[in-house]
Design a protein around this motif. Structure first.
Motif, mmCIF file in Angstrom:
data_model
loop_
_atom_site.group_PDB
_atom_site.id
_atom_site.type_symbol
_atom_site.label_atom_id
_atom_site.label_comp_id
_atom_site.label_asym_id
_atom_site.label_seq_id
_atom_site.Cartn_x
_atom_site.Cartn_y
_atom_site.Cartn_z
ATOM 1 N N ASN A 299 54.425 85.483 3.229
ATOM 2 C CA ASN A 299 53.768 85.784 4.493
ATOM 3 C C ASN A 299 54.324 84.861 5.573
ATOM 4 N N PRO A 300 54.595 85.374 6.764
ATOM 5 C CA PRO A 300 55.192 84.544 7.819
ATOM 6 C C PRO A 300 54.301 83.356 8.182
ATOM 7 N N LEU A 332 64.946 83.567 8.453
ATOM 8 C CA LEU A 332 64.890 82.715 7.268
ATOM 9 C C LEU A 332 63.786 83.186 6.322
ATOM 10 N N PHE A 333 62.648 83.626 6.888
ATOM 11 C CA PHE A 333 61.541 84.111 6.064
ATOM 12 C C PHE A 333 61.964 85.313 5.229
ATOM 13 N N ASP A 334 62.722 86.227 5.832
ATOM 14 C CA ASP A 334 63.192 87.402 5.083
ATOM 15 C C ASP A 334 64.018 86.973 3.872
ATOM 16 N N LYS A 336 63.850 83.981 2.349
ATOM 17 C CA LYS A 336 62.968 83.289 1.396
ATOM 18 C C LYS A 336 62.162 84.284 0.571
ATOM 19 N N GLN A 337 61.657 85.304 1.232
ATOM 20 C CA GLN A 337 60.853 86.297 0.526
ATOM 21 C C GLN A 337 61.684 87.010 -0.539
ATOM 22 N N THR A 338 62.910 87.366 -0.180
ATOM 23 C CA THR A 338 63.799 88.046 -1.133
ATOM 24 C C THR A 338 64.101 87.165 -2.339
ATOM 25 N N VAL A 339 64.456 85.909 -2.071
ATOM 26 C CA VAL A 339 64.798 84.982 -3.160
ATOM 27 C C VAL A 339 63.572 84.688 -4.026
ATOM 28 N N SER A 340 62.413 84.536 -3.390
ATOM 29 C CA SER A 340 61.179 84.260 -4.140
ATOM 30 C C SER A 340 60.835 85.412 -5.073
ATOM 31 N N LEU A 341 60.993 86.649 -4.606
ATOM 32 C CA LEU A 341 60.742 87.815 -5.456
ATOM 33 C C LEU A 341 61.736 87.884 -6.612
ATOM 34 N N GLN A 342 62.975 87.518 -6.332
ATOM 35 C CA GLN A 342 63.983 87.497 -7.394
ATOM 36 C C GLN A 342 63.631 86.444 -8.459
ATOM 37 N N LEU A 343 63.153 85.298 -7.983
ATOM 38 C CA LEU A 343 62.752 84.245 -8.916
ATOM 39 C C LEU A 343 61.558 84.683 -9.763
ATOM 40 N N LEU A 355 66.673 78.739 -2.930
ATOM 41 C CA LEU A 355 65.343 78.582 -2.343
ATOM 42 C C LEU A 355 65.126 77.153 -1.853
ATOM 43 N N LEU A 356 65.627 76.189 -2.597
ATOM 44 C CA LEU A 356 65.515 74.790 -2.193
ATOM 45 C C LEU A 356 66.265 74.544 -0.884
ATOM 46 N N GLN A 357 67.434 75.173 -0.738
ATOM 47 C CA GLN A 357 68.225 75.051 0.493
ATOM 48 C C GLN A 357 67.492 75.690 1.670
ATOM 49 N N LEU A 358 66.904 76.868 1.434
ATOM 50 C CA LEU A 358 66.178 77.560 2.499
ATOM 51 C C LEU A 358 64.958 76.756 2.940
ATOM 52 N N ASP A 359 64.283 76.131 1.985
ATOM 53 C CA ASP A 359 63.132 75.287 2.317
ATOM 54 C C ASP A 359 63.564 74.098 3.161
ATOM 55 N N SER A 360 64.719 73.537 2.855
ATOM 56 C CA SER A 360 65.249 72.411 3.629
ATOM 57 C C SER A 360 65.572 72.841 5.061
#
Length: 597
Positions: A299-300, A332-334, A336-343, A355-360
């Motif tokens: 969620n944004p 960036l949220f788009d 993160k959401q894609t990578v999180s769903l893949q995880l 995901l760690l890079q995107l969070d940074s």
């Protein structure tokens, strides 16, 4: 906030205040008013001790701490069970045997009046400051909800607490804290399960933990010996043990809770109950913050959780830059959401690393947002930053030079310090922002009642303890004329009122530090180590006398403030440093006095 939320919130708080006032309406003697009649059961002691420590700051700042930095903060509490065992073995039997009203009465019997008075004054300083902060924290919440002035809210919250604390004293604090802890537990469990329900169905709790772990939020234990790291297993077990021992063993706001116990057995059971439940409770609160972090992977999230600050920057000349940042964060949220769903579907190292890079990167965007907000609010901030930046640019031809490195360090340090203010630091606003935007009607009122109940319970304990110390250790002890028991009850009520008003005044001048829960613990660490050392000298160093201890305590307190001011060590180590230092200095002074004699 809908009508249902207001009914739940106002009804809960009114019931607590009314119950505490009605239940203790007959507290007329010092034994009843100050010690609660010595009739408290172990479960009431345990819940009261927990409620005293679990202020609104606990729920605002601990969840925000987990959202930003993960679960590592739980290590701070690892020393609590160790401290509980020592307190049950040493402190409780001694306090009960001497039938003291305050922890500091013992110090006069062991040393002298000036040592008792000094220790009491140290407590009054640090706990008086902390009481103001525990009022200020929930005032922030209602300022967000209602848009009211913070000063008005500080007064309203403080007055609510003063009503039943002045009326019923220690007993009122204890009986209301049982209800407050019930509300707190019910509300936090409700919030936790609602958050899980808001996370996509195909993710679930276990996969949510995987996503949090991939972002570095589930790193609970840190075995490093890095003194720059505030929270490691060593700072928790060693520094945390000394802080907990000082807090639960010598802080009157806690000592007064178990001195009201029916017997030594009831006191011990109550403290062990607290020791066994405290770490799991804090772990769970941190986990709630981590789950909110996972929620925002799907969620944004805003660039800054303080809506009023966002409004200010959007009304300034920096609005275009802030809009550009919002667009970057949306893109960036788009990702993160894609990578999180893949995880969630298939956990693998490549997605974890991404995901760690995107969070940074998101943290960088948030830092830039804080910078723009600060510039929009404070024009001088931007001028100072530009000046330091130009000086750094002038030196960049030789980036390996000492001058360049020093200027870069100065700029970095200045930026970090200047960004720690109430207009930009949104960590403590994260949880309340989530509650108001995403929780169903009715539950918003319940969660606000949770946070305000915690604020009321801790503040009530603090002003109750402050009044007791003032009345017993300073007023009664130094009053030459004998007075009857009724006089001291009335005096304690007046001191309770006075400290309540002072706490409100301190709250009106407070502002957010880097993190409120850290600020409270820093204030405690500056004083607790020294006080604990004084008590350990009293318990275990029978040959050391009052003059040596008094002088050592004064020198130690000055040294601790100096060490904290120059930031020589993480604040948790100040507890050990102060404790050891006062013991060493007192031992040397006593030996010197013997030689001179």
């Amino acid at each position: 906030m809908e009508l249902t939320d207001w009914i739940v919130l106002i009804g809960t708080l009114a019931a607590i205040v009314g119950y505490g006032t009605w239940k203790t309406r007959g507290s007329k003697s010092s034994e009843d008013y100050i010690r609660g009649g010595s009739t408290t059961k172990w479960w009431t002691i345990g819940l009261s001790v927990m409620a005293t420590q679990a202020s609104a700051i606990t729920f605002l700042s601990t969840t925000g701490q987990a959202f930003s930095d993960g679960m590592g903060f739980v290590q701070f509490y690892f020393g609590v069970p160790i401290a509980m065992v020592i307190i049950c073995m040493v402190f409780i039997p001694l306090y009960h045997k001497l039938k003291v009203y305050t922890a500091y009465e013992f110090l006069e019997n062991r040393f002298d009046l000036k040592t008792r008075s000094l220790t009491a004054i140290l407590f009054l300083i640090q706990r008086g400051l902390a009481a103001g902060i525990t009022i200020f924290a929930p005032a922030i919440i209602l300022s967000v909800v209602l848009g009211w002035n913070l000063v008005t809210l500080n007064i309203i919250i403080g007055v609510l607490v003063i009503i039943y604390t002045v009326s019923g004293g220690t007993k009122a604090v204890s009986v209301t804290q049982k209800q407050q802890m019930f509300i707190i537990f019910a509300g936090m469990f409700t919030a936790f399960f609602i958050i899980l329900n808001l996370i996509p169905e195909d993710v679930g709790f276990v996969k949510a933990l995987d996503i949090a772990g991939a972002s570095g939020k589930m790193e609970v234990l840190d075995f490093s010996f890095d003194l720059e790291n505030r929270y490691t297993i060593w700072t928790g077990l060693i520094g945390g043990s000394f802080l907990a021992l000082s807090y639960f063993g010598t802080d009157q706001s806690q000592v007064q809770r178990y001195l009201s116990g029916k017997s030594v057995k009831e006191m011990r059971w109550g403290m062990m109950f607290n020791g066994l439940l405290k770490v799991p409770m804090q772990f769970f609160i941190l986990l709630v913050g981590v789950m909110v972090f996972v929620f925002y992977q799907f969620n944004p999230a805003p660039l800054n959780f303080i809506d009023s600050s966002t409004e200010k920057v959007m009304a300034s000349e920096y609005s275009d830059e802030y809009d550009a940042l919002k667009i970057k964060q949306a893109l960036l949220f788009d990702q993160k959401q894609t990578v999180s769903l893949q995880l969630a579907k298939s956990y693998n190292e490549a997605d974890k690393k991404q995901l760690l890079q995107l969070d940074s990167i998101e943290k960088t965007y948030r830092a830039e947002a804080k910078y723009l907000i600060k510039r929009a609010i404070d024009g001088d901030y931007g001028k100072e930053y530009d000046k330091l930046s130009q000086e750094l640019i002038a030196l960049q031809a030789n980036p390996e030079s000492d001058a360049y490195k020093e200027k870069k360090a100065e700029l970095t340090s200045w930026y970090k310090e200047s960004a720690k203010d109430s207009e930009t630091n949104d960590r403590d606003y994260m949880f309340i922002s989530f509650i108001l935007k995403y929780l169903p009607f009715g539950l918003k009122g319940l969660l606000l009642a949770v946070i305000l109940s915690a604020a009321m319970s801790s503040t009530a304990s603090e002003i109750n303890a402050l009044a007791t110390i003032t009345s017993i250790d300073l007023y009664k002890r130094n009053l030459k004329e004998e007075k009857d028991d009724t006089h001291y009850v009335k005096a304690t009520k007046m001191f309770t009122l006075g400290w309540g008003i002072l706490a409100i005044i301190i709250a009106c001048f407070a502002s957010l530090a880097e993190n409120l829960i850290q600020l409270v613990n820093i204030i405690g660490s500056i004083f607790y180590g020294n006080v604990l050392g004084i008590f350990l000298l009293a318990f275990f160093f029978k040959k050391i006398k009052g003059n040596a201890v008094f002088t050592a305590a004064v020198i130690t307190q000055i040294a601790i403030v100096a060490v904290w001011w120059i930031d020589l060590m993480p604040y948790l180590w100040l507890n050990l440093f102060g404790c050891v230092l006062v013991i060493i200095i007192a031992t040397i002074l006593q030996a010197t006095q013997k030689k001179v004699a």
